[in-house]
Structure formats: C-alpha cells, structure tokens
Design a protein around this motif. Sequence first.
Motif, PDB file in Angstrom:
ATOM      1  N   THR A  97      51.835 -11.312 -48.357  1.00  0.00           N
ATOM      2  CA  THR A  97      52.957 -10.921 -47.348  1.00  0.00           C
ATOM      3  C   THR A  97      53.566 -12.121 -46.991  1.00  0.00           C
ATOM      4  OG1 THR A  97      51.687  -8.897 -47.013  1.00  0.00           O
ATOM      5  CG2 THR A  97      53.268  -9.612 -45.704  1.00  0.00           C
ATOM      6  N   ASP A 142      57.671 -12.699 -47.573  1.00  0.00           N
ATOM      7  CA  ASP A 142      58.382 -12.709 -46.488  1.00  0.00           C
ATOM      8  C   ASP A 142      59.121 -13.915 -46.464  1.00  0.00           C
ATOM      9  OD1 ASP A 142      59.190 -11.879 -43.427  1.00  0.00           O
ATOM     10  OD2 ASP A 142      58.713 -13.938 -43.339  1.00  0.00           O
ATOM     11  N   ARG A 152      65.265  -8.898 -45.428  1.00  0.00           N
ATOM     12  CA  ARG A 152      64.175  -8.657 -44.423  1.00  0.00           C
ATOM     13  C   ARG A 152      63.005  -7.966 -44.956  1.00  0.00           C
ATOM     14  NH1 ARG A 152      67.458  -6.417 -39.452  1.00  0.00           N
ATOM     15  NH2 ARG A 152      68.261  -5.341 -41.218  1.00  0.00           N
ATOM     16  N   ASP A 201      55.528 -12.398 -40.050  1.00  0.00           N
ATOM     17  CA  ASP A 201      55.168 -12.353 -41.348  1.00  0.00           C
ATOM     18  C   ASP A 201      53.952 -11.509 -41.907  1.00  0.00           C
ATOM     19  OD1 ASP A 201      52.827 -14.349 -41.036  1.00  0.00           O
ATOM     20  OD2 ASP A 201      54.508 -15.814 -40.991  1.00  0.00           O
ATOM     21  N   GLY A 250      56.314  -8.478 -39.410  1.00  0.00           N
ATOM     22  CA  GLY A 250      57.534  -9.131 -39.991  1.00  0.00           C
ATOM     23  C   GLY A 250      58.638  -9.519 -38.996  1.00  0.00           C
TER      24      GLY A 250
END
Length: 187
Positions: free
Chosen positions: A107, A111, A120, A174, A143
């Motif tokens: 992830t 990101d 995004r 993130d 995020g």
Amino acid sequence: MSQIGVTGLAVMGANLARNIARHGVPTAVHNRTPARTREFMAEYASEGDFTAAESLEEFVAALERPRRIIVMVKAGAPVDGVICDLAPLLDPGDIIIDAGNSHFADTRRRDAECRERGLRFIGTGVSGGEEGALNGPSIMPGGERSAYEEVEDVFTTIAAHVDGEPCCAYIGTDGAGHYVKMVHNGI
C-alpha cells in the motif's frame, strides 16, 4: 452523496457495492469478466442506482470527476494489475481505493506510485467478511487525508454503527489503514 465505482464483483466487492447503493449512492460496477457484471445486474439491479460497465473505459467514463474507485480484488499482483490498467484512464486528483487485504508495505508503494501520476490512493482495511460488506463493515482507511475526506460520507454511512457512531475512522497516511487491518487479522 456523490457517486462511486466498484471494480471486482466477487462476493465481497458485490456486497460492498450493494451496501453503497442501498444507502442512496449511485454506484458504477465493473468486473474484468463481463459475465459477472451482467450476473450482478440481473440479480441486484433493483437494490439501487447502478451503472454497469463491461470495460474499464466504460467504467471510468461512467464516473464523475474526481473519480472515486474502490478496487475489490485479491491482494498482491491483481491489485497492481488493476491499478496499472486504470491509471492511464484517470485524471489527476482521481482516487483509487484498495479495499482488499493488501500488505501495508504494498500500500505504501502504491500510494507513492499513484502520487507520481497525480492520483490519490487510499489503502482501506474492510472487516466483517461478506456479511459485514453487505450490512456494515468496520472500515480502516489510510492515505492522503484530503482523499479520505472525499469518501468519508460514503464510508461512515455504509459502516457498521455502534451507539450511533460509525465503525470507520481515518487511520493515517499511506499504509496505515492496511497496517491496522493486518493487526486486526492477527488478533
């Protein structure tokens, strides 16, 4: 509430899409296998405002900007594949939401890759299994905060509620959401 898209219509993705649409959010749906999209519509179209798309191009075109797309596919290479296919079709500021069981390190990488493209990314843990996805999961988004704020109304509405409070909270930047989901799974 603004519309949202869900790609990946296996049981979890289908149930999450149904939950979203049942709460009055127009929902575009897509699966890489068009027959699955047609089956979904045949069975669940009456549950909400759905737009079916048989190609990613149709799917992206069906969404208003900034696009908000939930990816519900198997963790690992399938997520990377969907992002790779989606990214060229998206505009700066669009949001990709990985709501699968991705590893938080993946992830964090995704990101960063999305930011380089002007997109995004929200890594979102979703807990509660198939039943939770349909009737109210616990949602752990991580995020860019501004991206979360654009989906917060949908997430807090579809989440399980305890004592009137949604089981959804912004976790952090993130990979934070998927990190918390990993710990949750370990417990």
